[in-house]
Enzyme design. Structure first.
Site, PDB file in Angstrom:
ATOM      1  CB  CYS A 136       7.106  41.418  82.868  1.00  0.00           C
ATOM      2  SG  CYS A 136       6.830  42.052  84.531  1.00  0.00           S
ATOM      3  CB  CYS A 164      -7.533  29.396  49.732  1.00  0.00           C
ATOM      4  SG  CYS A 164      -8.372  30.894  50.276  1.00  0.00           S
TER       5      CYS A 164
END
Length: 313
Positions: A136, A164
């Site tokens: 919404c 990483c």
């Protein structure tokens, strides 16, 4: 001695703070100016009156963008009439919308993943569509690009995994045209994973970065080329001293165009003799990592220990 240590620490904190402020200023400079009404909703999480928004009863073909930063959020094919007075969508563009429990403890807020702009709320299991989901959204939080115009969004998103995420984030956020880079997780099955979950090989996720960039200043291909040069795509399920599937090399594409670009670059690298192990998969939900992982090297005032740029093209 204590005074000397204190001064050194204060200096490092100041440098880190300046780097963070510069990054925030860079992001803010990319956002469009908002009217007071837009700011009330987008920044201060207000709600426009029902049945008053321009996109409530609006069903043209095209793409809905974030009003503040221009990131793509929804396709018109996912829009439906819920009769609630606000635009409703039963799906979002992968990785475009963030869900956060609302302060009222009952609802779930939705915001633009790229800039944090307030969009509205999401509701589940109402039975409106087969997906049982209703975003919404306030019309004032959106911009619309008709399909027939061929106009592109002012920002785009890329997802890369290359060991990483601290190092990948460090190099990519320095690239021209990049608005922001965030560290997180993608490619696995567990919802809302923690770093511990991922580290213990319980999720299937890879340490991934989400890159928000401006196509007018750089291209997806340029960023992907950079990605292939700041990590070693020939290493399988590792990157330097970091070992495990969470450190695998992977690109999560949002569109078929992105997929073709990555495939072309992989073939180019293979033609140069590189035994590329990089996985290619469609983008799924991006789970943002814990706060201490964000801008890790900027905060520490250090440089990556397992990433460096190597000219491969």
């Amino acid at each position: 001695m204590k005074r000397t240590i204190f001064i050194i620490l204060m200096g490092s904190w100041t440098l880190a703070g300046c780097a963070q402020n510069n990054k925030q200023q860079k992001m803010n400079s990319q956002f469009r100016a908002l009217t007071p009404q837009e700011e009330h909703v987008i920044v201060h999480k207000g709600t426009e009156r029902p049945f008053t928004g321009k996109y409530d009863q609006f069903f043209e073909e095209g793409t809905y963008l974030c009003k503040r930063c221009g990131a793509e959020l929804y396709h018109s094919t996912d829009k439906f009439d819920a009769g609630c007075g606000w635009p409703s969508f039963d799906d979002e563009i992968p990785g475009a919308v963030k869900r956060t429990p609302d302060a009222d403890g009952m609802r779930t807020e939705i915001t633009c993943n790229a800039c944090g702009a307030h969009l509205g709320h999401v509701f589940l299991n109402e039975g409106f569509t087969a997906k049982n989901t209703r975003h919404c959204v306030n019309s004032i939080s959106l911009e619309f690009i008709p399909a027939k115009t061929g106009t592109t969004a002012s920002t785009d998103t890329a997802y890369f995994a290359g060991g990483c995420f601290w190092g990948v984030e460090y190099y990519l956020e320095q690239a021209p045209g990049v608005i922001s880079v965030e560290s997180g997780y993608m490619g696995g099955s567990k919802k809302n994973p923690s770093y511990q979950d991922v580290s213990h090989h319980k999720t299937g996720h890879a340490e991934t970065v989400r890159v928000i960039f401006r196509p007018s200043e750089t291209s997806y291909e340029e960023l992907t080329r950079l990605f292939f040069e700041i990590h070693d795509p020939t290493q399988l399920n590792r990157q330097g001293p970091d070992i495990g599937e969470q450190y695998r090399s992977a690109v999560f594409y949002r569109t078929e165009e992105q997929k073709k670009i990555v495939e072309g670059l992989i073939q180019l690298l293979k033609g140069k003799g590189y035994k590329v192990t990089t996985q290619l998969a469609p983008a799924a939900t991006f789970w943002k990592a814990e706060g201490y992982h964000q801008d890790y090297y900027i905060k520490k005032g250090e440089t990556p220990y397992c990433h460096q740029r190597v000219n491969r093209f």
